[in-house]
Design a protein around this motif. Structure first.
Motif, PDB file in Angstrom:
ATOM      1  N   GLU A  39       0.846  -1.195   0.000  1.00  0.00           N
ATOM      2  CA  GLU A  39       0.000   0.000   0.000  1.00  0.00           C
ATOM      3  C   GLU A  39       0.874   1.234   0.000  1.00  0.00           C
ATOM      4  O   GLU A  39       1.955   1.248   0.570  1.00  0.00           O
ATOM      5  CB  GLU A  39      -0.901   0.008   1.241  1.00  0.00           C
ATOM      6  CG  GLU A  39      -2.060  -0.950   1.134  1.00  0.00           C
ATOM      7  CD  GLU A  39      -3.077  -0.727   2.223  1.00  0.00           C
ATOM      8  OE1 GLU A  39      -3.310   0.436   2.614  1.00  0.00           O
ATOM      9  OE2 GLU A  39      -3.639  -1.722   2.679  1.00  0.00           O
ATOM     10  N   CYS A  40       0.378   2.273  -0.616  1.00  0.00           N
ATOM     11  CA  CYS A  40       1.113   3.535  -0.698  1.00  0.00           C
ATOM     12  C   CYS A  40       0.868   4.349   0.563  1.00  0.00           C
ATOM     13  O   CYS A  40      -0.274   4.671   0.883  1.00  0.00           O
ATOM     14  CB  CYS A  40       0.652   4.310  -1.925  1.00  0.00           C
ATOM     15  SG  CYS A  40       1.499   5.867  -2.138  1.00  0.00           S
ATOM     16  N   ALA A  41       1.947   4.662   1.266  1.00  0.00           N
ATOM     17  CA  ALA A  41       1.837   5.537   2.440  1.00  0.00           C
ATOM     18  C   ALA A  41       1.512   6.951   1.970  1.00  0.00           C
ATOM     19  O   ALA A  41       0.707   7.648   2.571  1.00  0.00           O
ATOM     20  CB  ALA A  41       3.125   5.515   3.243  1.00  0.00           C
ATOM     21  N   HIS A  44       5.186  11.069   2.041  1.00  0.00           N
ATOM     22  CA  HIS A  44       6.565  11.538   2.011  1.00  0.00           C
ATOM     23  C   HIS A  44       6.838  12.602   0.956  1.00  0.00           C
ATOM     24  O   HIS A  44       7.823  13.292   1.035  1.00  0.00           O
ATOM     25  CB  HIS A  44       7.508  10.356   1.799  1.00  0.00           C
ATOM     26  CG  HIS A  44       7.271   9.633   0.512  1.00  0.00           C
ATOM     27  ND1 HIS A  44       6.223   8.765   0.328  1.00  0.00           N
ATOM     28  CD2 HIS A  44       7.925   9.695  -0.674  1.00  0.00           C
ATOM     29  CE1 HIS A  44       6.257   8.293  -0.905  1.00  0.00           C
ATOM     30  NE2 HIS A  44       7.271   8.837  -1.535  1.00  0.00           N
ATOM     31  N   THR A  54      -3.375  11.084  -1.510  1.00  0.00           N
ATOM     32  CA  THR A  54      -3.250   9.682  -1.137  1.00  0.00           C
ATOM     33  C   THR A  54      -3.422   8.824  -2.378  1.00  0.00           C
ATOM     34  O   THR A  54      -3.921   9.278  -3.397  1.00  0.00           O
ATOM     35  CB  THR A  54      -4.275   9.292  -0.044  1.00  0.00           C
ATOM     36  OG1 THR A  54      -3.910   8.046   0.512  1.00  0.00           O
ATOM     37  CG2 THR A  54      -5.685   9.229  -0.582  1.00  0.00           C
ATOM     38  N   LYS A  89      -9.478   4.176   1.568  1.00  0.00           N
ATOM     39  CA  LYS A  89      -8.216   4.846   1.904  1.00  0.00           C
ATOM     40  C   LYS A  89      -8.467   6.315   2.269  1.00  0.00           C
ATOM     41  O   LYS A  89      -7.892   6.828   3.229  1.00  0.00           O
ATOM     42  CB  LYS A  89      -7.281   4.740   0.698  1.00  0.00           C
ATOM     43  CG  LYS A  89      -5.891   5.169   0.945  1.00  0.00           C
ATOM     44  CD  LYS A  89      -5.095   4.046   1.545  1.00  0.00           C
ATOM     45  CE  LYS A  89      -3.627   4.361   1.403  1.00  0.00           C
ATOM     46  NZ  LYS A  89      -2.772   3.373   1.969  1.00  0.00           N
ATOM     47  N   ARG A  93      -7.663   8.173   5.852  1.00  0.00           N
ATOM     48  CA  ARG A  93      -6.700   9.290   5.866  1.00  0.00           C
ATOM     49  C   ARG A  93      -7.361  10.624   6.171  1.00  0.00           C
ATOM     50  O   ARG A  93      -6.746  11.501   6.756  1.00  0.00           O
ATOM     51  CB  ARG A  93      -6.015   9.335   4.494  1.00  0.00           C
ATOM     52  CG  ARG A  93      -5.096  10.482   4.282  1.00  0.00           C
ATOM     53  CD  ARG A  93      -3.658  10.080   4.229  1.00  0.00           C
ATOM     54  NE  ARG A  93      -2.847  11.099   3.608  1.00  0.00           N
ATOM     55  CZ  ARG A  93      -2.535  12.256   4.184  1.00  0.00           C
ATOM     56  NH1 ARG A  93      -2.980  12.557   5.370  1.00  0.00           N
ATOM     57  NH2 ARG A  93      -1.777  13.119   3.544  1.00  0.00           N
TER      58      ARG A  93
END
Length: 177
Positions: A39-41, A44, A54, A89, A93
């Motif tokens: 999964e993509c955080a 960053h 996201t 997601k 988030r």
């Protein structure tokens, strides 16, 4: 009901990532892809033109291949799966929710060639999951080369500069989109 069974028999549902035939208890993704796909955080990297963002996965295989099938091989039915996953997601988030859902439209030429606007389909699928009707807030005013053929952040940014126009600026002022 009989028609659905017949269709499933002739065209069994497949995992949108690896294309393995799904087991009867699986939806959208096989067990392996559901548990093993990174999964993509997504926290960053920042951009000057948006506050936050996201994504479900990183743009690497098997997600990359799935997205390319969605965009260029008429796999528009992937939008429902992507919409469900992205909506989950987004709810994690951004628990405060959104005022509006919008999309960045493709050019009329790309829509004609492809037969659909894949980002609009995704916005509609996310909106359905979140109970928010997507709003068209941008208009593509200039056909530009595909971003995929351009490397370098400055060149990619220059490629889209002046390609879009806000339809109704008052509608977006101060909104969470």
């Amino acid at each position: 009901m009989i028609r659905a069974r017949l269709l499933n028999l002739l065209f069994p549902p497949k995992c949108v990532l690896c294309q393995k035939v799904l087991e009867p208890q699986e939806t959208d993704l096989c067990h392996s892809c559901r548990t093993d796909s990174p999964e993509c955080a997504g926290l960053h990297k920042s951009f000057s033109f948006l506050d936050s963002w996201t994504a479900v996965w990183y743009y690497e295989d098997p997600a990359r291949s799935s997205i390319l099938r969605y965009k260029f091989s008429n796999a528009r039915h992937y939008a429902a799966c992507y919409g469900r996953l992205l909506a989950m997601k987004l709810q994690e988030r951004f628990p405060e929710g959104f005022d509006c859902i919008a999309w960045v439209p493709v050019s009329r030429l790309r829509r004609f060639r492809r037969g659909y606007d894949q980002v609009e389909l995704l916005a509609c699928a996310v909106g359905k999951e979140l109970g928010i009707k997507p709003a068209r807030l941008l208009k593509k005013i200039r056909h530009n080369p595909p971003q995929s053929g351009i490397s370098g952040q400055a060149q990619r940014r220059a490629n889209v500069l002046g390609a879009y126009k806000a339809i109704n600026r008052e509608q977006i002022a101060g909104k969470r989109i």
